[in-house]
Design an enzyme around this catalytic site. Sequence first.
Site, PDB file in Angstrom:
ATOM      1  N   GLU A   1     -40.978 -12.299  17.388  1.00  0.00           N
ATOM      2  CA  GLU A   1     -39.714 -12.659  18.008  1.00  0.00           C
ATOM      3  C   GLU A   1     -39.299 -11.704  19.134  1.00  0.00           C
ATOM      4  O   GLU A   1     -38.247 -11.093  19.080  1.00  0.00           O
ATOM      5  CB  GLU A   1     -38.612 -12.714  16.941  1.00  0.00           C
ATOM      6  CG  GLU A   1     -38.895 -13.747  15.870  1.00  0.00           C
ATOM      7  CD  GLU A   1     -37.817 -13.806  14.796  1.00  0.00           C
ATOM      8  OE1 GLU A   1     -37.480 -14.915  14.377  1.00  0.00           O
ATOM      9  OE2 GLU A   1     -37.317 -12.745  14.382  1.00  0.00           O
TER      10      GLU A   1
HETATM   11  C1  ACM Z   1     -39.980 -12.789  10.865  1.00  0.00           C
HETATM   12  O1  ACM Z   1     -39.488 -13.458   9.943  1.00  0.00           O
HETATM   13  N1  ACM Z   1     -39.355 -12.676  12.022  1.00  0.00           N
HETATM   14  C2  ACM Z   1     -41.255 -12.118  10.712  1.00  0.00           C
END
Ligand code: ACM
Length: 762
Positions: free
Chosen positions: A331
């Site tokens: 992310e």
């Molecule tokens: C995650 O749940 N961003 C690894």
Amino acid sequence: MKHLLFLLLLSSTVFAQSENEYNLIPFPARFSGQNGQFSLSATTRIVVSDPTVKAVAQTFASQVKAATGITLTVASASPALAKGANIFFTLNKKLTLGDEGYKLTVTPTRVLAEASTPKGLFYAAQTIRQLIPAGASSTAALPACAITDKPRFGYRGLMLDVGRHFMPVAFVKKFIDLMAMHKQNTFHWHLTEDQGWRIEIKKYPKLTQIGSKRAESIVGQYYQNYPQQFDGKPVSGFYTQEEIKDVVRYAQSRFVTIIPEIEMPGHAQAALAAYPELGCDPAKGYQVFTKWGVSEDVYCPSEKTFTFLQDVLTEVIALFPGKYIHIGGDECPKTAWKQSAFCQELMKKNNLKDEHELQSYFIRRVEKFLNSKGRSIIGWDEILEGGLAPNATVMSWRGTEGGIAAAKQKHNVIMTPGGTCYLDHYQGNPATEPLAIGGYLPLDKVYGYEPMPTELTDAEQKYVLGVQGNIWTEYMPTSESVEYMAFPRAIALAEIGWMQAGTHNFEDFSQRLKNHLPRLKNVNYAKRLFDITASTQAGDQGQIQVVLKKLDSDSRIVYTTNGKEPNEQSPEYIGPITLTKTTTIRAKTWTGGQPTGGQLTQTFVLHKGKNKPYTYGTPLDKYSDPKSSKLTDGVRGDTPRSRQEWVNVYGNDMDVTLDLGNVTSVTKVSLNFLKVILEKGFPPKSVEIALSKDGSDFKEAIAQPVVYELNGPWAILPVVADFKTARARYVRIRAKNAGVCPPEHPNAGEKTWFSIDEIVVE
Ligand code: ACM
């Protein structure tokens, strides 16, 4: 006879051919239950064959002391002790059960644990710990048995996020001990986040002086309020290096390896708040993030940043002796890099075609540094996107695709897909559970997870190291809330990681678990295993009857049909409940004068449209309503916390016609719509409900806007059409999408969606 055989099979692992009961989790690979018991008391010695297993014996003694109050003495092997009724921990290098396998023999005259390593003996000790009956004190009768055991996977992990909420050292140790009790061997410690930096780094004191403190947090669920509300309560906390060393030692005593995670290049806003020069726009005024979700402010791939990260990792390496360092990689929004002249120049200079390749450049540099120090990296599956770093292990979290792709590229993989391994999802009815991030992951779904993807060949399968559960703590402010979400689901994952494929079933597991849970003293585990489940059946006059079931045979069910909380005076469930109108049944399990934690709150909607077919004028996408049944399944969407029972219409209008089968009287049609403004969930602009006898000539009944306030909490908005004496076979609903998000909305100009739960026809 058939029935009896079935029962025997079901209970085979619990009773296992003897008068004794065995509630072992994970259940051993080879097991033989025997008659008789070994009596454990303060006179029992733990006799060690070798000085190298003395520490294992001492840890075991401390675990027995905590569980039962019994003090066991550790002694070195001697001819005098050899004949006594003792527990023998014997290193046997000839055993070929791997470094975690062991043999355990319990007879009325002695207990013999054998393994080729201290770790194997530790796991034998954990099995002995589980042979001690829950509630034993001063003496304990261990049921006789013979066990030969070893795990399926070498990696059996749990991740704890202490970035969103700090968890104290005492709790981290308790958590590690619970992992060890269930033979999990890897603790992934998620130490840095946008919302908090939790590890002392001597060279960069502002990481904890500034980065470990946030001003406040979001009130309620992320999307609950529009605009978001904040609680004004500061959150802080970090581990000193001395505390970390202490936790590492504690984990070593329980053969748990700690993998520290230092997130990069994203999830770094707390670090940028401390050292703004590490971001692409130092003048921006970075603060420790007070929202959940993903910050767009990430590390800039500058030399300053790489020097900083190398310094940080050098201190991290000195604290954690394990092979792996987790570098995050998930992310990482590319917004800041796209806007940065420096980043664009760097990409040109290094021939990187896009920002994903820039991220891979980032991760490869850090990998090179860590490899040069003898360590290996693990990253979340986004590290595949611009090309994998040469020696990286991949954690597959966005489903299983990342894991499959990495194994096919001959990279090691840890499976932790969101749908089955995210222990922050709801484990029971979202309407009555503590607030969670969303999703729905009950215990049996966790247990049903098979970590080995069928897409892999035998040769590729060897890259799958194992399985991990993740505990993200946005909605877990305390250690009690972590315990509630983690247990018992983490125990299901422990068994999945240990037992061979296909050797387990949920019924058997849940029976063992029910008897095992009382051993988890002072753990706030969820009691959803004891929940009551409901199903409906037709009575002999065609009425609807509700049948309630529970797993816990020791308790009774009390229930109400008036929406009130059941108590001891409420009627006891003795057989199917016949319903004559839409009813909410609330039920609880009760033993003696006490509720035992099982519960049910479910509304049964009795209406003419139930189970009737419907068709869409314009088709919805297959994800929204795959079998075209949600709108008439008799289950209303009773909370915006879960979207399970809702049909979502993205960016479109809806046109749906329900066929009642024949012309009948219709007095009322009602529907609910969701309002979740922040998430772009706007109720439709207008709703038209029309009736027809023949399916072509529709008489308009109502056409009206859905009235609501934009600001304020999420809501369920009812639309009701009252018909006095209408007769119809077809009911048609047309709902108009609200268009795009208004200018003041964070997603201004983007399409909105709406959700509908059930077409209720009376
Ligand atoms: C995650 O749940 N961003 C690894």
